[in-house]
Design a protein around this motif. Structure first.
Motif, PDB file in Angstrom:
ATOM      1  N   ARG A 267       0.898  -1.252   0.023  1.00 48.02           N
ATOM      2  CA  ARG A 267       0.075  -0.017   0.008  1.00 48.02           C
ATOM      3  C   ARG A 267       0.812   1.202   0.000  1.00 48.02           C
ATOM      4  O   ARG A 267       0.754   2.249  -0.690  1.00 48.02           O
ATOM      5  N   ARG A 268       1.976   1.197   0.792  1.00 49.64           N
ATOM      6  CA  ARG A 268       2.724   2.440   0.678  1.00 49.64           C
ATOM      7  C   ARG A 268       3.562   2.601  -0.743  1.00 49.64           C
ATOM      8  O   ARG A 268       3.517   3.936  -1.206  1.00 49.64           O
ATOM      9  N   ASP A 269       3.754   1.486  -1.547  1.00 49.15           N
ATOM     10  CA  ASP A 269       4.342   1.741  -2.733  1.00 49.15           C
ATOM     11  C   ASP A 269       3.196   2.558  -3.535  1.00 49.15           C
ATOM     12  O   ASP A 269       3.402   3.240  -4.472  1.00 49.15           O
ATOM     13  N   VAL A 270       1.834   2.109  -3.426  1.00 46.36           N
ATOM     14  CA  VAL A 270       0.992   2.540  -4.263  1.00 46.36           C
ATOM     15  C   VAL A 270       0.732   4.230  -3.971  1.00 46.36           C
ATOM     16  O   VAL A 270       0.498   5.052  -4.764  1.00 46.36           O
TER      17      VAL A 270
ATOM     18  N   ILE B  44     -11.011   3.575   9.482  1.00 49.87           N
ATOM     19  CA  ILE B  44     -10.528   3.490   8.204  1.00 49.87           C
ATOM     20  C   ILE B  44      -9.377   2.879   7.978  1.00 49.87           C
ATOM     21  O   ILE B  44      -9.254   1.969   6.942  1.00 49.87           O
ATOM     22  N   SER B  45      -8.297   2.975   8.744  1.00 49.19           N
ATOM     23  CA  SER B  45      -7.007   2.544   8.244  1.00 49.19           C
ATOM     24  C   SER B  45      -6.707   1.296   9.543  1.00 49.19           C
ATOM     25  O   SER B  45      -5.611   0.641   9.496  1.00 49.19           O
ATOM     26  N   GLY B  46      -7.745   0.893  10.400  1.00 47.84           N
ATOM     27  CA  GLY B  46      -7.546  -0.054  11.267  1.00 47.84           C
ATOM     28  C   GLY B  46      -8.671  -1.208  11.011  1.00 47.84           C
ATOM     29  O   GLY B  46      -8.503  -2.139  10.085  1.00 47.84           O
ATOM     30  N   ALA B  47      -9.730  -1.274  11.838  1.00 49.17           N
ATOM     31  CA  ALA B  47     -10.423  -2.342  11.977  1.00 49.17           C
ATOM     32  C   ALA B  47     -11.343  -2.669  10.685  1.00 49.17           C
ATOM     33  O   ALA B  47     -11.560  -3.912  10.148  1.00 49.17           O
TER      34      ALA B  47
ATOM     35  N   VAL C  42     -18.931   4.532   2.489  1.00 48.46           N
ATOM     36  CA  VAL C  42     -18.584   4.536   1.008  1.00 48.46           C
ATOM     37  C   VAL C  42     -17.563   3.628   0.653  1.00 48.46           C
ATOM     38  O   VAL C  42     -17.485   2.673  -0.230  1.00 48.46           O
ATOM     39  N   SER C  43     -16.457   3.375   1.602  1.00 50.58           N
ATOM     40  CA  SER C  43     -15.559   2.406   1.682  1.00 50.58           C
ATOM     41  C   SER C  43     -15.911   0.931   1.602  1.00 50.58           C
ATOM     42  O   SER C  43     -15.359   0.225   0.866  1.00 50.58           O
ATOM     43  N   GLU C  44     -17.040   0.772   2.395  1.00 49.18           N
ATOM     44  CA  GLU C  44     -17.856  -0.380   1.965  1.00 49.18           C
ATOM     45  C   GLU C  44     -18.389  -0.897   0.605  1.00 49.18           C
ATOM     46  O   GLU C  44     -18.381  -1.843   0.260  1.00 49.18           O
TER      47      GLU C  44
ATOM     48  N   HIS D  19      -9.081  -2.179   4.162  1.00 52.25           N
ATOM     49  CA  HIS D  19      -9.272  -3.123   3.013  1.00 52.25           C
ATOM     50  C   HIS D  19      -8.444  -2.565   1.958  1.00 52.25           C
ATOM     51  O   HIS D  19      -8.036  -1.354   1.874  1.00 52.25           O
ATOM     52  N   ARG D  20      -7.757  -3.387   0.906  1.00 55.47           N
ATOM     53  CA  ARG D  20      -7.136  -3.409  -0.183  1.00 55.47           C
ATOM     54  C   ARG D  20      -7.647  -2.023  -1.065  1.00 55.47           C
ATOM     55  O   ARG D  20      -6.950  -1.719  -1.994  1.00 55.47           O
TER      56      ARG D  20
END
Length: 249
Positions: free
Chosen positions: A6-9, A135-138, A115-117, A141-142
């Motif tokens: 994800r960091r590369d993205v 959002i970045s925890g529980a 919206v993430s869902e 997702h990709r």
């Protein structure tokens, strides 16, 4: 994802990275143009922020010549109304009817979580701000990427900096927006505040889009705080600050 993290993205940059690294929805896409959805609050509690974000998005796309990976970009917008239901419905419509493969926004953390869902279910790229740790925890997702500072970073930066300048201001009353962003930042303001010996004399949560803060401010004044901390944003912050100023706090 071909060994990329994800960091590369994020280093490669939003839409171009997603297209280049082959998210499933992008691989299936056959359009000659890439459809990007700007999902902003043109109405509702964050209506003052939505148009600014929209202009910023248009500027960023113009700087890249409205192209990504050799394909033309078609940028469309929808009003999320600062409501989860409206945002998810319009995101789904844009994906299903307009062929959107990238969703940018919303600004509100609570709305962005919803919206993430949609992005996860539809397998489309989702890039947004948001100030909740979920959002970045529980609920990470990709397909979703968050660019804003984490709630802990935001809280620690503000509390540490303020206490360096005002070391005797130890009595704090919190005025918190009652949604995901407010809950997360409140948690870390209290956590970081303990290290400075801060006494939290009171805390009130107000609904998103509140326009009458006099009762909250009157209650805060009764606790005789050194500081009234507003953990909110947009028009809520403007209205709350005006009431605090008028009250003389």
């Amino acid at each position: 994802m071909g060994g990329y993290t994800r960091r590369d993205v994020l280093k490669l940059g939003g839409g171009a990275a997603a297209a280049g690294l082959g998210f499933p929805a992008v691989l299936r896409a056959q359009q000659k143009e890439v459809i990007m959805l700007g999902l902003w609050s043109f109405t509702g509690a964050f209506s003052d922020v939505g148009p600014v974000l929209d202009r910023g998005m248009k500027l960023a796309l113009d700087e890249r010549g409205m192209k990504v990976q050799g394909k033309s970009i078609k940028y469309i917008t929808r009003d999320d109304e600062t409501k989860a239901g409206s945002a998810t419905r319009r995101a789904e419509e844009a994906v299903d009817s307009d062929g959107a493969k990238f969703i940018i926004g919303p600004w509100s953390s609570g709305v962005a979580l919803a919206v993430s869902e949609v992005a996860k279910r539809k397998k489309v790229f989702h890039y947004f701000s948001g100030g909740t740790e979920d959002i970045s925890g529980a609920r990470c997702h990709r397909y979703s990427f968050q660019w804003a500072a984490s709630p802990y970073t935001a809280a620690k930066t503000v509390v540490d900096t303020f206490m360096q300048a005002n070391p005797k201001a130890k009595r704090w009353h919190l005025l918190v927006a009652d949604y995901a962003f407010g809950w997360s930042v409140e948690k870390y303001v209290k956590e970081v505040g303990k290290g400075h010996g801060i006494e939290f004399v009171g805390a009130d949560r107000h609904p998103l889009g509140e326009r009458e803060f006099s009762n909250y401010v009157t209650k805060a004044a009764g606790h005789k705080p050194d500081v009234v901390v507003m953990i909110n944003f947009g028009l809520d912050a403007v209205t709350g600050a005006r009431e605090i100023f008028n009250f003389g706090l």
